[in-house]
Design a protein around this motif. Structure first.
Motif, PDB file in Angstrom:
ATOM      1  N   TYR A 228       0.886  -1.152   0.081  1.00 24.30           N
ATOM      2  CA  TYR A 228      -0.087  -0.091  -0.060  1.00 24.30           C
ATOM      3  C   TYR A 228       0.951   1.259  -0.093  1.00 24.30           C
TER       4      TYR A 228
ATOM      5  N   VAL B 278      -0.376  -5.380   6.083  1.00 25.23           N
ATOM      6  CA  VAL B 278      -1.097  -6.330   5.735  1.00 25.23           C
ATOM      7  C   VAL B 278      -2.515  -6.149   6.335  1.00 25.23           C
ATOM      8  N   ILE B 279      -3.484  -6.021   5.262  1.00 20.80           N
ATOM      9  CA  ILE B 279      -4.822  -5.769   5.726  1.00 20.80           C
ATOM     10  C   ILE B 279      -5.769  -6.786   5.767  1.00 20.80           C
TER      11      ILE B 279
ATOM     12  N   GLY C 176      -8.441  -9.442   4.215  1.00 23.54           N
ATOM     13  CA  GLY C 176      -9.289  -9.436   3.233  1.00 23.54           C
ATOM     14  C   GLY C 176     -10.613 -10.566   3.231  1.00 23.54           C
ATOM     15  N   ALA C 177     -11.167 -11.067   2.449  1.00 19.05           N
ATOM     16  CA  ALA C 177     -12.031 -11.816   2.627  1.00 19.05           C
ATOM     17  C   ALA C 177     -11.976 -13.308   2.621  1.00 19.05           C
ATOM     18  N   THR C 178     -10.546 -13.678   2.838  1.00 13.58           N
ATOM     19  CA  THR C 178     -10.399 -15.118   2.929  1.00 13.58           C
ATOM     20  C   THR C 178      -9.387 -15.177   4.035  1.00 13.58           C
TER      21      THR C 178
ATOM     22  N   TYR D 157      -4.864 -13.537   4.674  1.00  8.24           N
ATOM     23  CA  TYR D 157      -4.322 -12.594   5.702  1.00  8.24           C
ATOM     24  C   TYR D 157      -3.482 -13.428   6.741  1.00  8.24           C
TER      25      TYR D 157
ATOM     26  N   VAL E 164      -0.206 -14.752   5.565  1.00  2.40           N
ATOM     27  CA  VAL E 164       0.704 -13.440   5.145  1.00  2.40           C
ATOM     28  C   VAL E 164       1.316 -13.234   6.976  1.00  2.40           C
TER      29      VAL E 164
HETATM   30  C1  LIG Z   1      -3.832  -9.901   3.576  1.00  2.00           C
HETATM   31  C2  LIG Z   1      -4.422 -10.682   2.112  1.00  2.00           C
HETATM   32  O1  LIG Z   1      -3.712 -11.383   1.616  1.00  2.00           O
HETATM   33  C3  LIG Z   1      -5.549 -10.150   1.573  1.00  2.00           C
HETATM   34  O2  LIG Z   1      -5.315  -8.660   1.024  1.00  2.00           O
HETATM   35  C4  LIG Z   1      -6.187 -10.808   0.701  1.00  2.00           C
HETATM   36  O3  LIG Z   1      -7.282 -10.453   0.324  1.00  2.00           O
HETATM   37  P1  LIG Z   1      -8.429 -11.783   0.217  1.00  2.00           P
HETATM   38  O4  LIG Z   1      -8.357 -12.507   1.556  1.00  2.00           O
HETATM   39  O5  LIG Z   1      -9.719 -10.812  -0.002  1.00  2.00           O
HETATM   40  O6  LIG Z   1      -8.104 -12.486  -1.168  1.00  2.00           O
END
Ligand SMILES: CC(=O)[C@@H](O)COP(=O)(O)O
Ligand SMILES: Nc1c(NC[C@H](O)[C@H](O)[C@H](O)CO)[nH]c(=O)[nH]c1=O
Length: 182
Positions: free
Chosen positions: A28, A83-84, A86-88, A91, A94
């Motif tokens: 970012y 690391v923000i 996300g939907a899966t 996160y 990572v």
């Molecule tokens: C932290 C991530 O890997 C994230 O940005 C990935 O987003 P998503 O979980 O919606 O694929």
């Protein structure tokens, strides 16, 4: 002070030059720019030389530090990333694997300040990246400097009892003289 801590350890002093690598994942852009400025400010306050190494994402930061530690001569490292969630569950991968890998490197004696921000949303990231607010990157830079100072404190030649090798002398087993001078 950095983060939520109320304890300001200040910065260590050094009598020999310090060389630090800032290993940053600018995932970012604006967050990374704020983190970099904050870390640089602390390193400059301490008089530490530094280089910036960019990697694609936070998962690559430990690998880059491992490569640099093996092939270069940095005294320590500042790991910066954001690391923000996300939907899966990516996160969790990572966040957990980058921090675990940095900890494993640290347990091998690599001086690393971990400034990887792990947050739920952009606002939390901005608050932590801002040097005038939670300043987590500045805190990571200070942490790396304290570990470098600790390494140098314990690495000083010891006085007292016990055998110790001398850098100018090569001990050769079985040699009647016992030693040769390098
Ligand atoms: C932290 C991530 O890997 C994230 O940005 C990935 O987003 P998503 O979980 O919606 O694929
Ligand atoms: N989602 C985020 C990532 N994901 C990328 C990984 O770090 C890695 O680069 C990829 O899986 C290829 O190995 N990285 C961040 O730093 N921040 C994120 O929010």
């Amino acid at each position: 002070m950095a983060g939520h801590s109320d304890n300001d350890m200040g910065l260590p002093g050094f009598d020999k030059p310090v060389k630090v690598a800032i290993v940053i994942a600018p995932y970012y852009t604006a967050i990374a720019e704020a983190q970099l400025a904050a870390a640089r400010s602390v390193l400059e306050q301490a008089g530490a030389d530094h280089e910036v190494i960019e990697v694609p994402g936070s998962l690559e930061i430990p690998t880059a530090i491992g490569i640099a530690h093996r092939l270069s001569n940095f005294d320590g490292y500042v790991a910066l990333g954001c690391v923000i969630r996300g939907a899966t569950s990516h996160y969790d991968v990572v966040v957990n694997e980058s921090s675990r890998a940095l900890t494993l490197l640290g347990m091998q004696g690599v001086c690393i300040g971990n400034g990887i921000i792990t947050v739920e949303n952009r606002a939390q990231a901005e608050e932590r990246a801002d040097a005038s607010r939670l300043n987590t990157a500045g805190g990571a830079a200070a942490a790396a400097l304290h570990l470098i100072a600790l390494t140098r404190r314990f690495g000083k030649p010891k006085g007292g009892v016990g055998f110790r090798t001398r850098p100018d002398v090569i001990e050769v087993a079985g040699d009647s003289e016992g030693t040769t001078t390098a």
